[in-house]
Design a protein around this motif. Structure first.
Motif, PDB file in Angstrom:
ATOM      1  N   TYR A   7      47.991 -76.704 -53.305  1.00  0.00           N
ATOM      2  CA  TYR A   7      46.925 -77.014 -54.272  1.00  0.00           C
ATOM      3  C   TYR A   7      47.550 -76.967 -55.665  1.00  0.00           C
ATOM      4  N   PHE A   9      47.258 -77.380 -59.780  1.00  0.00           N
ATOM      5  CA  PHE A   9      46.417 -77.471 -60.987  1.00  0.00           C
ATOM      6  C   PHE A   9      47.235 -78.126 -62.096  1.00  0.00           C
ATOM      7  N   SER A  15      41.082 -79.203 -68.042  1.00  0.00           N
ATOM      8  CA  SER A  15      40.604 -78.166 -67.107  1.00  0.00           C
ATOM      9  C   SER A  15      40.199 -78.781 -65.779  1.00  0.00           C
ATOM     10  N   LYS A  16      40.909 -79.823 -65.368  1.00  0.00           N
ATOM     11  CA  LYS A  16      40.529 -80.499 -64.122  1.00  0.00           C
ATOM     12  C   LYS A  16      40.702 -79.563 -62.921  1.00  0.00           C
ATOM     13  N   PRO A  17      39.874 -79.771 -61.893  1.00  0.00           N
ATOM     14  CA  PRO A  17      40.063 -78.950 -60.686  1.00  0.00           C
ATOM     15  C   PRO A  17      41.403 -79.274 -60.001  1.00  0.00           C
ATOM     16  N   GLU A  18      41.774 -78.442 -59.061  1.00  0.00           N
ATOM     17  CA  GLU A  18      43.062 -78.639 -58.390  1.00  0.00           C
ATOM     18  C   GLU A  18      43.054 -79.869 -57.504  1.00  0.00           C
ATOM     19  N   THR A  73      49.191 -72.213 -54.166  1.00  0.00           N
ATOM     20  CA  THR A  73      48.647 -72.823 -55.378  1.00  0.00           C
ATOM     21  C   THR A  73      49.788 -72.968 -56.387  1.00  0.00           C
ATOM     22  N   ILE A  88      42.630 -70.960 -63.751  1.00  0.00           N
ATOM     23  CA  ILE A  88      42.813 -71.540 -62.410  1.00  0.00           C
ATOM     24  C   ILE A  88      42.392 -70.510 -61.357  1.00  0.00           C
ATOM     25  N   GLN A  89      42.146 -70.974 -60.153  1.00  0.00           N
ATOM     26  CA  GLN A  89      41.827 -70.046 -59.062  1.00  0.00           C
ATOM     27  C   GLN A  89      42.801 -70.268 -57.914  1.00  0.00           C
TER      28      GLN A  89
END
Ligand code: ATP
Ligand code: MG
Length: 556
Positions: A7, A9, A15-18, A73, A88-89
């Protein structure tokens, strides 16, 4: 890395999602870099770095191999030191290590008072069988079988019972560490009315001793390296079987397979084709399934060598310890009274249908079987047999109920009759000399052994209560009489025990609460008179009636 997913980022800005990126055709760092450029539309001269969330750069074949794993990630940045343009997550997984199951017993079963804890691990398996057989219409048979002359992974400890067995769902639940009866109850609540009747059962012998969801696993892996659970519930045509082993956990870890996924095999009773022919005794056990309506067979193999030695060399001691742990389940609320020719005890005792036996198999010899009920010198039996009088009482503390009994062991002619505890090795050998027995009887040891739901909790002892303690002021009873008293307390499940069932959590503190109400019980009737007075009267009477001293009178 084929088949893996990462994943990524893009935090160069924004700030787009992954993006989920599949690494099917990626065989080198160059491939990976190309794929990233393509996915994020980076021009050939675009400035970027790829890094882990720990900001380690992935820029060579080595770092790619070393740092990128399936499910990771990653960050796409302009340079390593830049600020994150947005949070990020990262996906993380925190399944417990399999040591949770295979090594927990090692830390849980500790020696205390010089006792080897192995019998208490075996007791966990008996607990399960006691619970499983509670609704049996006929006899409740629990058999421990020891095959200790076998070598390597052929040594076995088996616990067999004719209890209700397990469905595949229940067998699956068996394996889940810490899935306690409380969690399971919560899951069931909508289907069933919560109808736990609060019946008062003498000595709390309710067979409700499967509690925390740890005992069976913890005990099995304390004893050996694998546990095979074979079970058949009553209305099932099939036998269900599940094998949990250290070896298999290690294999899965090595191959990066799911640690806590397994299979349950369902098969015909007696069908043993899945087991290698070299395990002859296991085949015999599987054959025994034929004709049994419902049962559970727990088979533990690769028994640890120190346990083999103890089980063989100290048989007499550990079988007596087990007889003591389940004393009241085996003999009923009044304990072992086989010395009395009491017809009631022999025939109509409803508790006499629990048979717990130990069978030892030796190469080339006839096997030997010992029924725990036939033991007459476990500690409780000794207390009961040498007592000349008893004093029963109960304690209530809200919904917490404790039955209690005190027993008087008089001085007889030239020595104390208070029994010697040789189940725990700490007992001073000196204590056995008449000299010591004369002086001490119980000595400074605690009065009370403690039972929970009818089962001994071996490492918790209660010293005394204010009303039965040795008085500071001299009264009309000789002080040594206070040392001639043994006792047992029987707590219901409102009192908590530790998950290894070796100790109570806070039993003594709770009992010293000033709201704890103590009452003597005569027959089934609680007495209104204060317990202090009743106790001293009883002790006085015991002394007058039962203590017998030889008195030499000089004849002039
Ligand atoms: P505790 O930690 O108090 O032992 P527990 O008995 O629930 O709690 P385990 O001993 O690991 O935990 O057993 C898990 C479950 O497996 C039990 O609750 C019971 O449902 C099932 N089980 C275990 N042994 C047997 C058996 N001999 N017969 C039937 N069911 C069993
Ligand atoms: Mg259990």
């Amino acid at each position: 890395m084929a088949g893996s997913t990462v994943y990524v980022f893009d935090r160069r800005k924004g700030s787009k999602p992954e993006k989920e990126i599949t690494l099917d055709d990626v065989f080198s760092f160059a491939d990976f870099k190309e794929l990233i450029k393509k996915e994020f539309g980076i021009p050939y001269d675009g400035e970027f770095v790829i890094a882990t969330t720990n900001r380690d750069e992935i820029n060579t074949d080595e770092t790619y191999e070393e740092l990128v794993e399936d499910g990771d990630t990653l960050l796409l940045l302009v340079h390593l030191k830049q600020d994150l343009s947005a949070p990020i997550q990262e996906r993380v997984d925190y399944q417990p290590h399999y040591d949770t199951i295979i090594r927990s017993g090692m830390y849980e079963y500790y020696a205390s008072e010089g006792q080897n804890p192995l019998p208490f691990a075996i007791a966990e398996l008996i607990d399960n069988s006691v619970t499983a057989t509670v609704n049996n219409v006929g006899p409740r048979n629990i058999e421990i079988r020891l095959y200790l002359d076998e070598t390597g992974d052929k040594s076995m400890v088996c616990v067999l019972d004719n209890g209700k067995g397990m469905t595949t769902r229940e067998l699956n639940n068996w394996a889940i560490f810490r899935l306690s009866k409380f969690n399971r109850k919560r899951q069931r609540l909508n289907q069933e009315n919560n109808s736990d009747e609060e019946r008062v059962i003498p000595r709390s012998l309710n067979s409700d001793i499967s509690y925390f969801g740890v005992g069976g696993k913890q005990a099995a892996f304390y004893i050996g390296d694998s546990a095979r659970m074979i079970s058949k519930p009553k209305d099932s045509k099939d036998v269900h079987e599940m094998l949990v082993s250290k070896e298999e956990f290690e294999r899965r870890e090595k191959n990066k397979e799911d640690i806590y996924s397994d299979v349950i095999t369902s098969r015909q009773p007696g069908e043993g084709s899945h087991v290698s022919q070299k395990y002859e005794t296991l085949h015999k056990l599987i054959k025994e399934e034929e004709g049994k309506e419902n049962f559970t067979h727990v088979v533990i193999t690769s028994i640890k060598s120190q346990h083999i030695k103890f089980l063989k060399d100290d048989f007499s001691r550990w079988s007596r310890i087990l007889a003591n742990v389940y004393h009241y389940y085996i003999h009923g609320p009044q304990g072992n009274q086989s010395h009395l020719s009491n017809a009631m005890y022999r025939t109509s005792n409803p508790y006499k249908n629990i048979d717990i036996s130990i069978t030892t198999y030796k190469k080339g010899q006839q096997h030997q079987q010992l029924n725990l009920r036939d033991i007459v010198d476990d500690l409780q039996s000794k207390y009961i047999r040498s007592a000349k009088d008893t004093f029963e009482f109960k304690v209530s503390l809200g919904t917490g109920l404790v039955d209690g009994v005190l027993r008087y062991h008089p001085f007889l002619f030239d020595k104390e009759s208070y029994p010697i505890d040789n189940e725990s090795v700490l007992e001073d050998v000196d204590d056995e000399t008449d000299d010591n027995k004369d002086k001490h009887a119980r000595g400074s040891k605690a009065i009370f052994k403690c039972y929970w739901n009818g089962r001994l909790i071996p490492y918790t002892l209660v010293q005394d209560f204010a009303w039965c303690a040795k008085p500071t002021k001299r009264g009309n009873i000789p002080v040594e009489c206070y040392n001639r008293v043994s006792g047992a307390l029987f707590a219901n499940d409102q009192f908590e025990v530790s998950t290894n069932k070796l100790t109570f959590m806070d039993f003594e503190i709770k009992l010293s609460d000033r709201n704890a109400a103590f009452q003597r019980v005569v027959g089934d009737h609680p007495q209104r008179l204060k317990i202090d007075k009743q106790f001293t009267d009883w002790l006085h009477k015991c002394h007058e009636t039962h203590d017998k001293q030889i008195c030499f009178i000089r004849d002039y």
